[in-house]
Design a protein around this motif. Structure first.
Motif, short mmCIF file in Angstrom:
data_model
loop_
_atom_site.label_atom_id
_atom_site.label_comp_id
_atom_site.label_asym_id
_atom_site.label_seq_id
_atom_site.Cartn_x
_atom_site.Cartn_y
_atom_site.Cartn_z
N PRO A 193 0.82 -1.21 0.00
CA PRO A 193 0.00 0.00 0.00
C PRO A 193 0.85 1.27 0.00
O PRO A 193 2.04 1.23 0.32
CB PRO A 193 -0.77 -0.12 1.32
N ARG A 194 0.22 2.36 -0.36
CA ARG A 194 0.82 3.67 -0.16
C ARG A 194 0.65 4.01 1.31
O ARG A 194 -0.32 3.61 1.93
CB ARG A 194 0.11 4.72 -1.01
N ALA A 201 -2.86 4.07 3.01
CA ALA A 201 -3.80 4.93 2.30
C ALA A 201 -4.59 4.02 1.36
O ALA A 201 -4.16 3.72 0.27
CB ALA A 201 -3.06 6.01 1.53
N GLY A 202 -5.73 3.54 1.83
CA GLY A 202 -6.51 2.59 1.04
C GLY A 202 -6.44 1.21 1.65
O GLY A 202 -6.36 1.04 2.86
N ARG A 203 -6.43 0.20 0.78
CA ARG A 203 -6.42 -1.19 1.26
C ARG A 203 -5.13 -1.54 1.97
O ARG A 203 -4.07 -1.01 1.65
CB ARG A 203 -6.60 -2.14 0.07
N PRO A 204 -5.20 -2.50 2.91
CA PRO A 204 -3.98 -2.96 3.56
C PRO A 204 -3.12 -3.74 2.57
O PRO A 204 -3.58 -4.14 1.50
CB PRO A 204 -4.49 -3.88 4.68
N ALA A 238 -1.10 -8.04 6.08
CA ALA A 238 -2.26 -7.21 5.73
C ALA A 238 -2.19 -5.94 6.58
O ALA A 238 -3.08 -5.65 7.36
CB ALA A 238 -3.55 -7.97 5.99
N ALA A 239 -1.11 -5.20 6.41
CA ALA A 239 -0.83 -4.07 7.29
C ALA A 239 -1.70 -2.86 6.98
O ALA A 239 -1.80 -2.44 5.83
CB ALA A 239 0.65 -3.70 7.20
N ARG A 240 -2.30 -2.33 8.01
CA ARG A 240 -3.02 -1.06 7.94
C ARG A 240 -2.27 0.04 8.66
O ARG A 240 -2.41 1.22 8.33
CB ARG A 240 -4.42 -1.17 8.56
N VAL A 241 -1.50 -0.36 9.68
CA VAL A 241 -0.77 0.59 10.53
C VAL A 241 0.65 0.09 10.74
O VAL A 241 0.85 -1.10 11.02
CB VAL A 241 -1.48 0.74 11.91
#
Length: 197
Positions: free
Chosen positions: A35-36, A144-147, A92-95
């Motif tokens: 992801p970005r 920014a968007g999907r993980p 599946a990183a979001r953070v």
């Protein structure tokens, strides 16, 4: 209002962290990767002890009084940023986050008891408290968007190691969603609670 109880690393630790992140952030910006990442602004870097998605303004004064009394009874902690991780996981990183460690490392970390205590006192005064399991960290970026995959990036971030600092105050901070630059939140420190006074 949205608020949180947090520890703010001192400016020299923020400088060390941002200097560490800068070349990695610049290298990622040059690549077309997913992801970005939206990187946390230096003035937003903090360690959340208790997140309060709903705090009635009329309860703020009572929370401040309870917080001052609690902080006066505890001893300061020595902390440092060391290592990194991802929520919910590297696949599946979001953070992306920097780990917060106590110095010296102890079998029974006191930082977790600080989080439990601040959550309990906020609950006692009637604030709604987020019940997410406490994991001592400072958020450095959000997807920014999907993980997406973050394993290689975490290998680079895991070498982080700042100087230690003494946590001598706890802050009650209000969050104004979307009022900062480019739609980011704006934070306002409502009160600081000196530790061990």
């Amino acid at each position: 209002m949205r608020a949180f109880v947090a520890l703010l690393p001192p400016p020299e630790v923020i400088d060390q962290l941002t200097s560490f992140l800068e070349p990695r952030r610049d290298a990622l910006a040059a690549l077309d990767t997913h992801p970005r990442w939206r990187w946390t602004r230096p003035e937003h870097l903090h360690l959340t002890l208790a997140f309060l998605p709903e705090l009635d303004e009329w309860r703020e004064e009572e929370l401040e009084e309870e917080g001052m009394r609690w902080a006066a009874r505890v001893a300061p902690l020595t902390l440092r940023l060391a290592g990194a991780g991802a929520f919910p996981d590297p696949g599946a990183a979001r953070v992306l986050w920097a780990a917060v460690r106590e110095e010296p490392e102890v079998e029974e970390p006191r930082l977790g008891s600080w989080a439990s205590a601040t959550r309990a006192l906020a609950s006692r005064v009637g604030a709604r408290v987020d019940g997410t399991r406490f994991s001592p960290h400072v958020t450095v970026a959000r997807a920014a968007g999907r993980p997406g995959l973050a394993g290689h990036l975490l290998q680079s971030l895991d070498t982080l190691h700042t100087d230690p600092w003494i946590a001598e105050e706890v802050c009650l901070i209000r969050s104004y969603l979307g009022q900062g630059p480019r739609g980011t939140p704006r934070y306002e420190v409502l009160q600081t609670w000196p530790v061990g006074d």
